[in-house]
Design a protein around this motif. Structure first.
Motif, PDB file in Angstrom:
ATOM      1  N   VAL A   1       0.846  -1.184   0.000  1.00 37.58           N
ATOM      2  CA  VAL A   1       0.000   0.000   0.000  1.00 37.58           C
ATOM      3  C   VAL A   1       0.886   1.240   0.000  1.00 37.58           C
ATOM      4  CG1 VAL A   1      -1.720   1.323   1.285  1.00 37.58           C
ATOM      5  CG2 VAL A   1      -1.900  -1.178   1.141  1.00 37.58           C
ATOM      6  N   VAL A   2       0.664   2.100  -0.973  1.00 35.65           N
ATOM      7  CA  VAL A   2       1.387   3.367  -1.054  1.00 35.65           C
ATOM      8  C   VAL A   2       0.673   4.430  -0.233  1.00 35.65           C
ATOM      9  CG1 VAL A   2       2.218   5.169  -2.614  1.00 35.65           C
ATOM     10  CG2 VAL A   2       2.297   2.764  -3.324  1.00 35.65           C
ATOM     11  N   SER A   3      -0.674   4.442  -0.324  1.00 38.77           N
ATOM     12  CA  SER A   3      -1.474   5.421   0.416  1.00 38.77           C
ATOM     13  C   SER A   3      -2.880   4.872   0.573  1.00 38.77           C
ATOM     14  CB  SER A   3      -1.508   6.762  -0.325  1.00 38.77           C
ATOM     15  OG  SER A   3      -2.418   7.663   0.277  1.00 38.77           O
ATOM     16  N   ASN A   4      -3.499   5.114   1.745  1.00 38.44           N
ATOM     17  CA  ASN A   4      -4.869   4.670   1.974  1.00 38.44           C
ATOM     18  C   ASN A   4      -5.627   5.761   2.726  1.00 38.44           C
ATOM     19  OD1 ASN A   4      -7.250   3.316   2.324  1.00 38.44           O
ATOM     20  ND2 ASN A   4      -6.461   1.870   3.848  1.00 38.44           N
ATOM     21  N   THR A   5      -6.535   6.450   2.018  1.00 33.06           N
ATOM     22  CA  THR A   5      -7.342   7.509   2.643  1.00 33.06           C
ATOM     23  C   THR A   5      -8.825   7.167   2.626  1.00 33.06           C
ATOM     24  OG1 THR A   5      -7.431   8.719   0.537  1.00 33.06           O
ATOM     25  CG2 THR A   5      -5.658   9.299   2.067  1.00 33.06           C
TER      26      THR A   5
ATOM     27  N   SER B   1     -13.966  -0.300   1.495  1.00 31.04           N
ATOM     28  CA  SER B   1     -12.888  -1.190   1.917  1.00 31.04           C
ATOM     29  C   SER B   1     -12.423  -2.004   0.716  1.00 31.04           C
ATOM     30  CB  SER B   1     -13.346  -2.116   3.040  1.00 31.04           C
ATOM     31  OG  SER B   1     -14.408  -2.962   2.587  1.00 31.04           O
ATOM     32  N   THR B   2     -11.171  -2.505   0.791  1.00 30.21           N
ATOM     33  CA  THR B   2     -10.590  -3.271  -0.317  1.00 30.21           C
ATOM     34  C   THR B   2      -9.962  -4.542   0.220  1.00 30.21           C
ATOM     35  OG1 THR B   2     -10.129  -1.280  -1.611  1.00 30.21           O
ATOM     36  CG2 THR B   2      -8.889  -3.248  -2.185  1.00 30.21           C
TER      37      THR B   2
ATOM     38  N   THR C   1      -8.746 -14.326   0.460  1.00 28.97           N
ATOM     39  CA  THR C   1      -8.725 -12.866   0.463  1.00 28.97           C
ATOM     40  C   THR C   1      -7.994 -12.372   1.702  1.00 28.97           C
ATOM     41  OG1 THR C   1     -10.802 -12.650   1.684  1.00 28.97           O
ATOM     42  CG2 THR C   1     -10.956 -12.776  -0.720  1.00 28.97           C
ATOM     43  N   VAL C   2      -7.563 -11.119   1.643  1.00 32.63           N
ATOM     44  CA  VAL C   2      -6.952 -10.468   2.795  1.00 32.63           C
ATOM     45  C   VAL C   2      -7.266  -8.975   2.694  1.00 32.63           C
ATOM     46  CG1 VAL C   2      -4.716 -10.083   1.652  1.00 32.63           C
ATOM     47  CG2 VAL C   2      -4.837 -10.186   4.144  1.00 32.63           C
ATOM     48  N   PRO C   3      -7.642  -8.315   3.800  1.00 34.05           N
ATOM     49  CA  PRO C   3      -7.881  -6.869   3.733  1.00 34.05           C
ATOM     50  C   PRO C   3      -6.615  -6.117   3.349  1.00 34.05           C
ATOM     51  CG  PRO C   3      -8.810  -7.812   5.742  1.00 34.05           C
ATOM     52  CD  PRO C   3      -7.962  -8.881   5.121  1.00 34.05           C
ATOM     53  N   VAL C   4      -6.774  -5.096   2.516  1.00 39.48           N
ATOM     54  CA  VAL C   4      -5.660  -4.245   2.093  1.00 39.48           C
ATOM     55  C   VAL C   4      -5.850  -2.892   2.766  1.00 39.48           C
ATOM     56  CG1 VAL C   4      -4.472  -3.187   0.141  1.00 39.48           C
ATOM     57  CG2 VAL C   4      -5.454  -5.464  -0.097  1.00 39.48           C
TER      58      VAL C   4
ATOM     59  N   VAL D   1       2.593  -4.026   3.535  1.00 43.74           N
ATOM     60  CA  VAL D   1       2.703  -5.084   2.527  1.00 43.74           C
ATOM     61  C   VAL D   1       1.655  -6.152   2.795  1.00 43.74           C
ATOM     62  CG1 VAL D   1       4.193  -6.911   1.597  1.00 43.74           C
ATOM     63  CG2 VAL D   1       5.157  -4.669   2.164  1.00 43.74           C
ATOM     64  N   PHE D   2       0.972  -6.622   1.755  1.00 48.11           N
ATOM     65  CA  PHE D   2       0.069  -7.757   1.884  1.00 48.11           C
ATOM     66  C   PHE D   2       0.629  -8.920   1.078  1.00 48.11           C
ATOM     67  CE2 PHE D   2      -1.365  -5.830  -2.065  1.00 48.11           C
ATOM     68  CZ  PHE D   2      -1.555  -6.930  -2.880  1.00 48.11           C
ATOM     69  N   SER D   3       0.263 -10.127   1.453  1.00 48.69           N
ATOM     70  CA  SER D   3       0.694 -11.318   0.737  1.00 48.69           C
ATOM     71  C   SER D   3      -0.292 -12.436   1.013  1.00 48.69           C
ATOM     72  CB  SER D   3       2.104 -11.746   1.161  1.00 48.69           C
ATOM     73  OG  SER D   3       2.519 -12.908   0.449  1.00 48.69           O
ATOM     74  N   ILE D   4      -0.815 -13.063  -0.031  1.00 45.21           N
ATOM     75  CA  ILE D   4      -1.714 -14.197   0.114  1.00 45.21           C
ATOM     76  C   ILE D   4      -1.255 -15.302  -0.818  1.00 45.21           C
ATOM     77  CG2 ILE D   4      -3.753 -12.947   0.889  1.00 45.21           C
ATOM     78  CD1 ILE D   4      -4.724 -12.847  -1.972  1.00 45.21           C
ATOM     79  N   THR D   5      -1.529 -16.564  -0.426  1.00 43.06           N
ATOM     80  CA  THR D   5      -1.075 -17.714  -1.190  1.00 43.06           C
ATOM     81  C   THR D   5      -2.201 -18.719  -1.322  1.00 43.06           C
ATOM     82  OG1 THR D   5       1.214 -17.441  -0.436  1.00 43.06           O
ATOM     83  CG2 THR D   5       0.598 -19.595  -1.307  1.00 43.06           C
ATOM     84  N   LEU D   6      -2.360 -19.271  -2.528  1.00 46.86           N
ATOM     85  CA  LEU D   6      -3.373 -20.288  -2.785  1.00 46.86           C
ATOM     86  C   LEU D   6      -2.752 -21.392  -3.632  1.00 46.86           C
ATOM     87  CD1 LEU D   6      -6.392 -21.162  -2.613  1.00 46.86           C
ATOM     88  CD2 LEU D   6      -6.724 -19.986  -4.804  1.00 46.86           C
ATOM     89  N   ASN D   7      -2.972 -22.638  -3.214  1.00 50.03           N
ATOM     90  CA  ASN D   7      -2.556 -23.780  -4.023  1.00 50.03           C
ATOM     91  C   ASN D   7      -3.655 -24.052  -5.040  1.00 50.03           C
ATOM     92  OD1 ASN D   7      -0.125 -24.278  -2.618  1.00 50.03           O
ATOM     93  ND2 ASN D   7      -1.238 -25.348  -1.007  1.00 50.03           N
TER      94      ASN D   7
END
Length: 530
Positions: free
Chosen positions: A131-135, A141-142, A162-165, A169-175
């Motif tokens: 995330v660079v900026s969140n206003t 919500s994202t 899913t994961v809230p942004v 840094v966010f990171s999610i993994t799916l097989n």
């Protein structure tokens, strides 16, 4: 001397990086991003789902500025009460839409990348970004998501992550599941009330970009810098000695057109450089690089001393050119091009030969040339030819040797042969054989022919050449493919200047060397992306 290193890492696009069954994808503006919208009633109105479908990315609203993706509240330009509430006391339609009118729907806007080619199926897929900026206010919500659909876009809960942004840094993994026709999507879903276009700013926005590369550590070493003047045709062997009598090679010989200095960290009292020149042979071929032109005609490809022996049939040509596609001559400014297309009847459908070259019978000769075959479709068979003649120019025999295995890069082809008894002269040249297949298409490029009897006209030699020995420093750093690096130096830690040119990373360690001279000098390395 004080020497310092500072390494700086700038943001870079994150593409797909695959290792075994693991693939990491990121926020990459070079990918094709798609839009989808799901529309529901407000919670106060029951929150009932209304409809969903594809949606222009600009209408989501979602857009890239450089590598950064902006996600903003969705806007609808329709003034109908379906989309906007009457909150300003205006009694009747169509006075619903407009500034100050509250949205009447919940919009779930998806901005995503989709793969249908199997490249993300059956893999451990990680989606990451920063995330660079969140206003955003609480009205929107994202979430970041990965979805793994079957061939009919069927989706079960265990195929979604899913994961809230919000920040950082966010990171999610799916097989993902393996299988033909599956659809894997990754991206963002922004949910919230629709907003009139002039009222967007108070609701805020989310800006997200690729994860910046980790800081890298540059290192510095001090040692000895051995330098010399190089010639492209020669090779050079740096050496060191402890007593000036017995000498030890410093690595393998170096080609003159690549390196003219060597950095050595092990100190020694004596250094020297040996230069080896190659044997030079007299070339019996006239105009070997096709540089001397002649009027092109059915009997001449456009180079003096060369003949078209068999006239080209339909679809074949023999000519001197200055380039072909992105390929330049091996040396000089011209080269010979043979082009054969099928069906190649009568065969051969190209045939270029030198003039008569006087030779001696029962003698070994070496014929070599540089070739490239940038187009190889169908059953073409380029060959080089040697025709033998007696003193009356009567044929004595010939040989045909294929070089069809040569690819699109310049490659040296050579053959040592013995002239038959009675041979007084010969010709060298090339033919292009195209078969009966009408789809045959071959392009062969030729340059720098050499015919010699194997006896050097000027023997090569090895000798010690002048070189300089001075204290030096080597600055090294790890690189990543696709990123560029610039070393900067300063003597006052204030005014930094480029040291050398920018280099492109290959995944290996890069380095530069510098002489150690007063005053003290500091270095740092910048990493950027195209």
């Amino acid at each position: 001397m004080n020497i310092a290193i500072k390494s700086l890492a700038f943001c870079a696009l994150v593409g797909a990086v695959q290792s075994a069954n693991a693939i990491t994808v990121g926020v990459d503006s070079t990918k094709t991003w798609l839009g989808f919208m799901n529309v529901s009633n407000l919670p106060a109105n029951g929150g009932v789902y209304q409809f969903g479908g594809t949606w222009g990315t600009g209408d989501l609203v979602a857009y890239f500025t450089g590598p950064v993706l902006t996600l903003a509240p969705n806007t609808i330009g329709d003034v109908n009460e379906y989309w906007y509430q009457n909150t300003t006391g205006l009694a009747t339609p169509p006075n619903y839409g407009g500034p100050g009118q509250a949205g009447n729907k919940i919009m779930a806007a998806s901005m995503y990348v989709e793969t249908n080619d199997g490249s993300l199926s059956g893999q451990t897929v990680t989606f990451t970004g920063q995330v660079v900026s969140n206003t955003f206010t609480s009205a929107h919500s994202t979430v970041a998501f990965i979805k793994d659909f079957d061939g009919g876009y069927g989706l079960t809960q265990d195929r979604v992550i899913t994961v809230p942004v919000t920040n950082g840094v966010f990171s999610i993994t799916l097989n993902t599941l393996a299988g033909a026709g599956r659809h894997v999507q990754y991206g963002f879903e922004t949910t919230g009330v629709n907003v009139w276009v002039t009222d967007v700013a108070p609701f805020g926005k989310l800006e997200v970009g690729p994860v910046p590369p980790p800081p890298f550590a540059a290192t510095i070493e001090t040692g000895t810098l051995l330098s010399w003047t190089a010639s492209a045709a020669n090779s050079y062997q740096p050496q060191l000695s402890t007593d000036g009598i017995g000498w030890t090679d410093l690595g393998a010989p170096l080609s003159g057109n690549t390196v003219s200095s060597l950095f050595e960290t092990v100190p020694a009292p004596f250094y020297q450089v040996l230069e080896t020149t190659p044997d030079l042979f007299s070339n019996l071929v006239s105009n070997p690089g096709f540089e001397t032109t002649a009027p092109a005609s059915p009997a001449n490809p456009g180079a003096a001393g060369w003949d078209i022996v068999v006239a080209a049939n339909a679809g074949a040509s023999m000519e001197v050119v200055t380039s072909y596609a992105a390929i330049s001559p091996h040396q000089g400014s011209q080269m010979l091009k043979l082009e054969s297309t099928g069906p190649g009847a009568p065969a051969p459908n190209t045939d270029v030969r030198s003039g008569f070259i006087p030779v001696t019978e029962n003698t070994d000769y070496d014929f070599s040339f540089y070739a490239a075959n940038p187009v190889k479709t169908g059953g073409g068979n380029p060959q080089f030819t040697i025709f033998y003649y007696d003193g009356a120019n009567a044929p004595l025999g010939n040989s045909f040797t294929s070089f069809a295995a040569v690819g699109s890069a310049w490659t040296k082809v050579s053959k040592i042969f013995t002239t038959p008894a009675g041979t007084a002269s010969l010709t060298v040249g090339w033919t292009g054989g195209a078969g009966a297949d009408p789809g045959v298409h071959w392009v062969t490029l030729l340059d720098d022919a050499l015919l010699s009897n194997g006896i050097p006209s000027t023997p090569g030699f090895t000798a010690v050449i002048p070189s300089t020995v001075a204290p030096g420093a080597r600055i090294s750093w790890p690189t990543q493919s696709g990123r560029s690096y610039q070393v900067k130096s300063t003597t006052d830690l204030v005014n930094w200047t480029n040291f050398g040119g920018s280099t492109t990373g290959s995944g290996a360690v890069s380095s530069v060397t510098d002489l150690i001279t007063p005053p003290s000098k500091f270095y740092r390395v910048f990493e950027t992306t195209p």
